[in-house]
Design a protein around this motif. Structure first.
Motif, PDB file in Angstrom:
ATOM      1  N   ALA A 168      27.942  14.438 -56.793  1.00  0.00           N
ATOM      2  CA  ALA A 168      27.976  15.826 -57.256  1.00  0.00           C
ATOM      3  C   ALA A 168      28.041  15.881 -58.778  1.00  0.00           C
ATOM      4  N   TRP A 169      28.821  14.999 -59.404  1.00  0.00           N
ATOM      5  CA  TRP A 169      28.894  14.962 -60.860  1.00  0.00           C
ATOM      6  C   TRP A 169      27.556  14.541 -61.456  1.00  0.00           C
ATOM      7  N   ARG A 170      26.875  13.605 -60.828  1.00  0.00           N
ATOM      8  CA  ARG A 170      25.561  13.185 -61.331  1.00  0.00           C
ATOM      9  C   ARG A 170      24.565  14.346 -61.276  1.00  0.00           C
ATOM     10  N   LEU A 171      24.633  15.113 -60.202  1.00  0.00           N
ATOM     11  CA  LEU A 171      23.740  16.260 -60.087  1.00  0.00           C
ATOM     12  C   LEU A 171      24.121  17.358 -61.071  1.00  0.00           C
ATOM     13  N   GLY A 172      25.428  17.516 -61.342  1.00  0.00           N
ATOM     14  CA  GLY A 172      25.843  18.468 -62.367  1.00  0.00           C
ATOM     15  C   GLY A 172      25.356  18.048 -63.739  1.00  0.00           C
ATOM     16  N   PHE A 173      25.460  16.757 -64.039  1.00  0.00           N
ATOM     17  CA  PHE A 173      24.937  16.249 -65.313  1.00  0.00           C
ATOM     18  C   PHE A 173      23.422  16.379 -65.353  1.00  0.00           C
ATOM     19  N   ASP A 174      22.773  16.201 -64.216  1.00  0.00           N
ATOM     20  CA  ASP A 174      21.320  16.345 -64.167  1.00  0.00           C
ATOM     21  C   ASP A 174      20.910  17.758 -64.583  1.00  0.00           C
ATOM     22  N   ALA A 175      21.624  18.772 -64.072  1.00  0.00           N
ATOM     23  CA  ALA A 175      21.330  20.149 -64.472  1.00  0.00           C
ATOM     24  C   ALA A 175      21.576  20.346 -65.964  1.00  0.00           C
ATOM     25  N   LEU A 176      22.641  19.732 -66.478  1.00  0.00           N
ATOM     26  CA  LEU A 176      22.964  19.853 -67.905  1.00  0.00           C
ATOM     27  C   LEU A 176      21.905  19.190 -68.773  1.00  0.00           C
ATOM     28  N   GLN A 177      21.488  17.964 -68.422  1.00  0.00           N
ATOM     29  CA  GLN A 177      20.521  17.263 -69.269  1.00  0.00           C
ATOM     30  C   GLN A 177      19.156  17.925 -69.232  1.00  0.00           C
ATOM     31  N   ARG A 178      18.786  18.539 -68.115  1.00  0.00           N
ATOM     32  CA  ARG A 178      17.519  19.275 -68.068  1.00  0.00           C
ATOM     33  C   ARG A 178      17.572  20.465 -69.036  1.00  0.00           C
ATOM     34  N   ARG A 179      18.739  21.112 -69.107  1.00  0.00           N
ATOM     35  CA  ARG A 179      18.899  22.239 -70.027  1.00  0.00           C
ATOM     36  C   ARG A 179      18.843  21.758 -71.483  1.00  0.00           C
ATOM     37  N   ILE A 180      19.534  20.677 -71.782  1.00  0.00           N
ATOM     38  CA  ILE A 180      19.589  20.175 -73.161  1.00  0.00           C
ATOM     39  C   ILE A 180      18.233  19.682 -73.630  1.00  0.00           C
ATOM     40  N   ARG A 181      17.539  18.948 -72.772  1.00  0.00           N
ATOM     41  CA  ARG A 181      16.257  18.346 -73.172  1.00  0.00           C
ATOM     42  C   ARG A 181      15.087  19.302 -73.010  1.00  0.00           C
ATOM     43  N   SER A 182      15.349  20.444 -72.353  1.00  0.00           N
ATOM     44  CA  SER A 182      14.267  21.400 -72.055  1.00  0.00           C
ATOM     45  C   SER A 182      13.130  20.701 -71.327  1.00  0.00           C
ATOM     46  N   GLU A 183      13.522  19.814 -70.414  1.00  0.00           N
ATOM     47  CA  GLU A 183      12.540  19.048 -69.646  1.00  0.00           C
ATOM     48  C   GLU A 183      13.030  18.981 -68.198  1.00  0.00           C
ATOM     49  N   ASP A 184      12.207  19.497 -67.297  1.00  0.00           N
ATOM     50  CA  ASP A 184      12.590  19.556 -65.888  1.00  0.00           C
ATOM     51  C   ASP A 184      12.244  18.242 -65.202  1.00  0.00           C
ATOM     52  N   ALA A 185      12.984  17.182 -65.566  1.00  0.00           N
ATOM     53  CA  ALA A 185      12.741  15.855 -65.007  1.00  0.00           C
ATOM     54  C   ALA A 185      14.062  15.125 -64.849  1.00  0.00           C
ATOM     55  N   TYR A 186      14.158  14.314 -63.783  1.00  0.00           N
ATOM     56  CA  TYR A 186      15.377  13.561 -63.508  1.00  0.00           C
ATOM     57  C   TYR A 186      15.572  12.458 -64.541  1.00  0.00           C
ATOM     58  N   LEU A 187      16.816  12.250 -64.957  1.00  0.00           N
ATOM     59  CA  LEU A 187      17.158  11.212 -65.924  1.00  0.00           C
ATOM     60  C   LEU A 187      18.184  10.288 -65.266  1.00  0.00           C
ATOM     61  N   PRO A 188      17.784   9.087 -64.856  1.00  0.00           N
ATOM     62  CA  PRO A 188      18.719   8.196 -64.153  1.00  0.00           C
ATOM     63  C   PRO A 188      19.872   7.764 -65.044  1.00  0.00           C
ATOM     64  N   VAL A 189      21.043   7.696 -64.451  1.00  0.00           N
ATOM     65  CA  VAL A 189      22.269   7.311 -65.153  1.00  0.00           C
ATOM     66  C   VAL A 189      22.790   6.024 -64.531  1.00  0.00           C
ATOM     67  N   PRO A 190      23.287   5.072 -65.324  1.00  0.00           N
ATOM     68  CA  PRO A 190      23.797   3.817 -64.765  1.00  0.00           C
ATOM     69  C   PRO A 190      24.912   4.049 -63.752  1.00  0.00           C
ATOM     70  N   SER A 191      25.046   3.117 -62.841  1.00  0.00           N
ATOM     71  CA  SER A 191      26.104   3.205 -61.842  1.00  0.00           C
ATOM     72  C   SER A 191      27.439   2.762 -62.452  1.00  0.00           C
ATOM     73  N   LEU A 192      28.504   3.287 -61.868  1.00  0.00           N
ATOM     74  CA  LEU A 192      29.854   2.895 -62.268  1.00  0.00           C
ATOM     75  C   LEU A 192      30.568   2.294 -61.076  1.00  0.00           C
ATOM     76  N   ALA A 193      31.240   1.183 -61.282  1.00  0.00           N
ATOM     77  CA  ALA A 193      31.988   0.550 -60.208  1.00  0.00           C
ATOM     78  C   ALA A 193      33.120   1.463 -59.754  1.00  0.00           C
ATOM     79  N   TYR A 194      33.517   1.282 -58.484  1.00  0.00           N
ATOM     80  CA  TYR A 194      34.601   2.082 -57.937  1.00  0.00           C
ATOM     81  C   TYR A 194      35.870   1.863 -58.778  1.00  0.00           C
ATOM     82  N   GLY A 195      36.522   2.951 -59.148  1.00  0.00           N
ATOM     83  CA  GLY A 195      37.723   2.862 -59.965  1.00  0.00           C
ATOM     84  C   GLY A 195      37.470   3.030 -61.454  1.00  0.00           C
ATOM     85  N   ARG A 196      36.198   3.098 -61.855  1.00  0.00           N
ATOM     86  CA  ARG A 196      35.887   3.240 -63.274  1.00  0.00           C
ATOM     87  C   ARG A 196      35.321   4.614 -63.614  1.00  0.00           C
ATOM     88  N   MET A 197      35.315   5.514 -62.634  1.00  0.00           N
ATOM     89  CA  MET A 197      34.829   6.860 -62.898  1.00  0.00           C
ATOM     90  C   MET A 197      35.784   7.576 -63.853  1.00  0.00           C
TER      91      MET A 197
END
Length: 319
Positions: A133-162
């Motif tokens: 859900a946080w990744r999808l929230g950031f996805d909506a934010l980055q589309r707004r900031i970049r003015s580009e309607d495209a997915y931007l992959p974010v690196p994975s975080l190990a459990y406990g490092r969120m």
């Protein structure tokens, strides 16, 4: 006795159905806010979006029982094709024929077959849901900031490092992608959008869940076909309940040299067949030569050899 014709018929039918419906199960709703199939079949998309949480969870766990999709998709046919017998744990570049039905698969699409998780603890599943859900929230934010309607992959975080909260997560993700966040961001609004999108994605991905097991069985049948062509008599079934592990497929084959081969688990995408003489030195490999009916030392998962005539003693070989 295993039925070679039945295996070939099942493989051909699965190939046909996977190819026919690939425009629906191949796209990733997580990455695309607009799906071509949802626009082409709005009634199907609306039916999925309207599912309550309990029904959505049930269909994700068991996509073939009392499905909400049978009006649009061949649920019963797929269920029949992946219904396999239970077998005992012990027992006696892409292949060209994939394209005969127009079935085109990438490595990422093949990975659908091994992405199901049923054994993770509840708190791990909750953590994964919040992270998505946080990744999808950031996805909506980055589309707004970049003015580009495209997915931007974010690196994975190990459990406990969120990070502790959504805003901290977005700052971390923006730093990873070299984005500058503007002041005055309404973090609550974007976090709510992430949870809204997560609920929608969870429902739209039910189509992918429906085709996951058929794709898994299809991949194993592709290997089984190769073994039968090499002279093995092969059985395909399951060795444990799905609740223990969803990777519960088992191929049991008897070769020309009275070697019993047992293979557990689903092949990794693009896994290659390997063959060797039964008495090859440990770690030794030869080039694939399945036409000679030699026993397979390693295929995928776990391989066991019993009573090889060329060896003084039986035993198990694991790769």
């Amino acid at each position: 006795m295993p039925d070679t014709f039945a295996h070939a018929e099942c493989f051909a039918r699965l190939t046909q159905l996977l190819a026919e419906f690939q425009p629906l199960w191949q796209p990733l709703p997580f990455q695309h806010r607009r799906l071509a199939w949802a626009e082409a079949h709005p009634e199907l998309a609306d039916r999925l979006r309207a599912l309550d949480d309990a029904t959505c969870a049930r269909l994700k766990a068991d996509p073939f029982r009392a499905s909400a999709l049978d009006e649009w998709l061949p649920v019963a046919a797929l269920a029949a094709l992946v219904a396999l017998p239970e077998l005992p744990a012990e027992g006696p570049c892409l292949p060209s024929h994939w394209a005969e039905h127009g079935l085109s698969l990438t490595r990422e699409q093949l990975a659908i077959a091994v992405q199901e998780t049923v054994t993770a603890p509840r708190h791990v599943r909750r953590h994964r849901e919040r992270a998505n859900a946080w990744r999808l929230g950031f996805d909506a934010l980055q589309r707004r900031i970049r003015s580009e309607d495209a997915y931007l992959p974010v690196p994975s975080l190990a459990y406990g490092r969120m990070p502790e909260d959504f805003a901290a997560f977005c700052r971390w993700a923006a730093e990873c992608k070299g984005l500058t966040l503007p002041p005055g961001i309404d973090w609550g609004a974007f976090e709510r959008e992430g949870h809204r999108r997560h609920a929608e994605v969870t429902r739209l991905e039910l189509i992918r869940h429906l085709f996951r097991r058929p794709l898994e069985v299809w991949l194993v049948l592709d290997r089984l076909w190769r073994l039968e062509e090499a002279g093995f008599t092969v059985e395909l079934g399951t060795f444990c309940a799905r609740e223990l592990t969803p990777r519960n497929l088992l191929c049991c084959g008897l070769g020309a040299q009275a070697v019993t081969m047992t293979v557990r688990a689903t092949p990794a995408p693009y896994a290659r067949l390997r063959s060797s003489r039964a008495c090859a030195p440990r770690g030794g490999r030869t080039r694939p030569d399945l036409g000679q009916g030699r026993p397979l030392v390693a295929l995928f998962g776990e391989v066991r050899r019993v009573g090889c005539r060329s060896c003084r003693s039986g035993g198990a070989t694991r790769r």
